[in-house]
Design an enzyme around this catalytic site. Structure first.
Site, PDB file in Angstrom:
ATOM      1  N   GLN A  28       0.327  -1.313   0.017  1.00  0.00           N
ATOM      2  CA  GLN A  28      -0.004   0.215   0.150  1.00  0.00           C
ATOM      3  C   GLN A  28       1.265   1.630  -0.064  1.00  0.00           C
ATOM      4  OE1 GLN A  28      -4.080   0.419   2.438  1.00  0.00           O
ATOM      5  NE2 GLN A  28      -2.901   1.774   3.846  1.00  0.00           N
ATOM      6  N   GLU A  83      -4.082   9.583  -1.240  1.00  0.00           N
ATOM      7  CA  GLU A  83      -2.446  10.161  -0.189  1.00  0.00           C
ATOM      8  C   GLU A  83      -1.869  10.809  -1.283  1.00  0.00           C
ATOM      9  OE1 GLU A  83      -1.710   7.140   2.378  1.00  0.00           O
ATOM     10  OE2 GLU A  83      -3.412   7.541   3.304  1.00  0.00           O
ATOM     11  N   ASP A  85       4.252   0.228   4.882  1.00  0.00           N
ATOM     12  CA  ASP A  85       2.878   0.122   5.076  1.00  0.00           C
ATOM     13  C   ASP A  85       2.227  -1.381   4.121  1.00  0.00           C
ATOM     14  OD1 ASP A  85      -0.145  -0.713   6.682  1.00  0.00           O
ATOM     15  OD2 ASP A  85      -0.133   1.594   5.666  1.00  0.00           O
ATOM     16  N   GLU A 115       4.507  -1.600   8.653  1.00  0.00           N
ATOM     17  CA  GLU A 115       3.031  -1.025   8.866  1.00  0.00           C
ATOM     18  C   GLU A 115       2.514  -2.875   8.803  1.00  0.00           C
ATOM     19  OE1 GLU A 115       1.914   2.385   9.244  1.00  0.00           O
ATOM     20  OE2 GLU A 115      -0.836   1.840   8.742  1.00  0.00           O
ATOM     21  N   ASP A 150      -1.563  -1.754  12.786  1.00  0.00           N
ATOM     22  CA  ASP A 150      -2.758  -0.670  12.505  1.00  0.00           C
ATOM     23  C   ASP A 150      -4.200  -1.129  12.937  1.00  0.00           C
ATOM     24  OD1 ASP A 150      -4.943   0.909  11.842  1.00  0.00           O
ATOM     25  OD2 ASP A 150      -3.220   1.775   9.162  1.00  0.00           O
ATOM     26  N   LYS A 152      -5.221   6.339  15.056  1.00  0.00           N
ATOM     27  CA  LYS A 152      -6.597   6.912  14.457  1.00  0.00           C
ATOM     28  C   LYS A 152      -7.452   6.890  15.574  1.00  0.00           C
ATOM     29  CE  LYS A 152      -4.809   4.905  10.196  1.00  0.00           C
ATOM     30  NZ  LYS A 152      -5.136   3.729   8.741  1.00  0.00           N
ATOM     31  N   ARG A 194      -5.871   9.557   7.402  1.00  0.00           N
ATOM     32  CA  ARG A 194      -6.923   8.476   6.648  1.00  0.00           C
ATOM     33  C   ARG A 194      -6.297   8.848   5.694  1.00  0.00           C
ATOM     34  NH1 ARG A 194     -10.022   4.706  10.371  1.00  0.00           N
ATOM     35  NH2 ARG A 194      -8.533   3.184   8.573  1.00  0.00           N
ATOM     36  N   SER A 195      -6.687   8.328   4.709  1.00  0.00           N
ATOM     37  CA  SER A 195      -6.783   8.462   3.013  1.00  0.00           C
ATOM     38  C   SER A 195      -7.736   9.318   2.645  1.00  0.00           C
ATOM     39  CB  SER A 195      -6.351   6.814   2.208  1.00  0.00           C
ATOM     40  OG  SER A 195      -7.601   5.893   2.657  1.00  0.00           O
TER      41      SER A 195
HETATM   42  P1  PGA Z   1      -6.608   3.800   5.150  1.00  0.00           P
HETATM   43  O1  PGA Z   1      -5.135   3.468   5.387  1.00  0.00           O
HETATM   44  O2  PGA Z   1      -7.155   5.293   5.369  1.00  0.00           O
HETATM   45  O3  PGA Z   1      -7.512   3.594   4.182  1.00  0.00           O
HETATM   46  O4  PGA Z   1      -7.193   2.124   6.368  1.00  0.00           O
HETATM   47  C1  PGA Z   1      -4.216   4.362   5.962  1.00  0.00           C
HETATM   48  C2  PGA Z   1      -3.328   3.096   6.115  1.00  0.00           C
HETATM   49  O5  PGA Z   1      -4.246   2.229   6.040  1.00  0.00           O
HETATM   50  O6  PGA Z   1      -2.352   3.270   7.307  1.00  0.00           O
HETATM   51 ZN    ZN Z   2      -2.285   1.134   7.540  1.00  0.00          ZN
END
Ligand code: PGA
Ligand code: ZN
Length: 419
Positions: free
Chosen positions: A157, A201, A237, A282, A309, A334, A363-364
């Site tokens: 990711q 992002e 991540d 991560e 996470d 988060k 967050r994304s």
């Molecule tokens: P998400 O991605 O906000 O789409 O969950 C961020 C992450 O996985 O750290």
């Molecule tokens: Zn993550």
């Protein structure tokens, strides 16, 4: 000093992906206004608090303007814990299942914003942070894939960087932006299909393989090091829960056509870390594999941060479970995963006390509020995981730059894991 709430209101607005969220507004009897809108994720852990109540976004708005407004009118609070425990009483389920985190975190941060305005102090001080804080290091997504790039880029990711030697947050942030730019230059040389595309992002999207992508990032790191003298640690991540097929019990790398069972995945992570000198990993495994995280810490944990996470979802009881098993040596915080500031801060403190690194993260799908920066200062976060570009992210870095300029700093957190 007590803050007295005169009125609470909410408007349906949209996050950086154009998905609906709730702009919560809280007015004090003195006429000050606190505001916030909760972000949303794409690779969402199954153990996260639900973002919306039954009935969706319109039901969320109705809850705020009718029920919450009626209850909170005239309510006084003198600490964030006091406000958040009222919030939990209103919700009544223990994990914001009735309100949803869009409502609860919207209210929680709006209350913190309001209090800091009433008292004329920065929000991190209201949350218990020191006058002159230690700043986290920026941790920036520079090359992205997975769900954030419609599965059309690398399978991993995120490839992330953190600057190691700049003395201030401002210098650290500026060098991360420089590196993000340099990655684009390297990609335009190495990837014939690269067209400057970026994901949710703001990380670059590439047609290179995962392994070629690591080489491209390291090439950029070397160039910035020789141009500016800034050194970087590189990490990932893997968002492995998004790759995990629970029926076949396999991790699926769609672009590369690879299928890996648990043992193969563990070996692959170890190999990536060794081959590409990674200092940060991560979610290398899916969200229920506590023993797998422990195993990776035993094999890599001396020089590498292994961060949970989706494994922890900022939840205090899951974190307590993981601390005792040493499942990782870092946690992502988060706030919308648990739905209020107090729970997020308790989780961060507990992890920190046990020697885990604390990574406060965006967050994304983000909203244009800087508040997350204050949470990072208040808990003394090690890393601030926010992409270096796009307005809704830059506003958070800028807040730290402003705080550093206005109130001074005790320096940046040491990066104990970059060997
Ligand atoms: P998400 O991605 O906000 O789409 O969950 C961020 C992450 O996985 O750290
Ligand atoms: Zn993550």
């Amino acid at each position: 000093m007590e803050i007295e709430i005169a009125r609470v209101d909410a408007v349906v607005t949209y996050d950086s992906r154009g998905r609906p969220t709730l702009d919560v507004m809280m007015v004090s009897s003195n006429g000050n206004v606190g505001r916030y809108a909760s972000p949303s994720g794409a690779s969402v852990g199954v153990y996260e608090a639900p973002p919306l109540p039954d009935g969706g976004i319109l039901a969320a708005r109705k809850l705020v303007v009718e029920e919450v407004n009626r209850i909170l009118r005239g309510f006084r609070y003198s600490s964030q814990e006091e406000f958040d425990s009222m919030l939990r009483r209103i919700d009544g389920t223990g994990r914001y299942e009735r309100l949803g985190s869009v409502v609860s975190l919207g209210l929680s941060f709006a209350a913190a914003d309001l209090a800091s305005k009433e008292l004329g102090i920065p929000m991190y001080r209201w949350l218990g942070g020191p006058e002159k804080p230690v700043f986290p290091r920026p941790l920036c997504n520079v090359l992205g894939g997975g769900k954030h790039a419609l599965n059309r880029s690398i399978d991993i990711q995120e490839i992330l960087v953190t600057p190691l030697n700049p003395p201030s947050y401002r210098d650290a942030y500026v060098s991360a932006v420089e590196l993000h730019r340099e990655v684009a230059k390297v990609l335009s040389e190495k990837d014939h299909f690269f067209n400057g595309g970026r994901n949710d992002e703001g990380a670059w999207v590439t047609t290179l393989s995962d392994e070629e992508a690591f080489e491209a990032v390291w090439e950029a790191v070397d160039r910035v090091r020789s141009d500016l003298g800034v050194k970087f640690a590189v990490g990932v991540d893997m968002a492995a829960s998004s790759m995990w097929d629970p029926n076949d019990k396999l991790y699926i790398y769609r672009r590369n056509g690879l299928y890996m069972d648990r043992e193969e995945q563990i070996e692959y992570v170890v190999e990536l870390v060794r081959k590409y000198g990674l200092s940060y990993v991560e979610d290398p495994l899916h969200e229920d594999d506590f023993p797998g995280f422990s195993l990776l810490v035993k094999r890599l944990g001396k020089n590498v941060l292994i961060v949970g996470d989706d494994l922890y979802v900022t939840n205090l009881s899951r974190i307590k479970l993981g601390l005792s098993e040493r499942a990782g040596n870092g946690v992502i915080i988060k706030p919308n995963q648990v739905g209020d500031i107090t729970h997020s801060m308790e989780s961060a403190r507990e992890a920190s006390k046990a020697g885990f690194a604390v990574v406060v993260s965006h967050r994304s799908g983000e909203t244009p509020y800087p508040h997350l920066a204050h949470l990072a200062l208040a808990v003394g976060a090690d890393l601030f995981k926010v992409s270096p570009v796009y307005g809704e992210r830059v506003v958070k870095h800028n807040e730290l730059v402003r705080m550093e300029d206005l109130y001074g700093s005790e320096g940046l957190k040491p990066m104990r894991w970059a060997g």
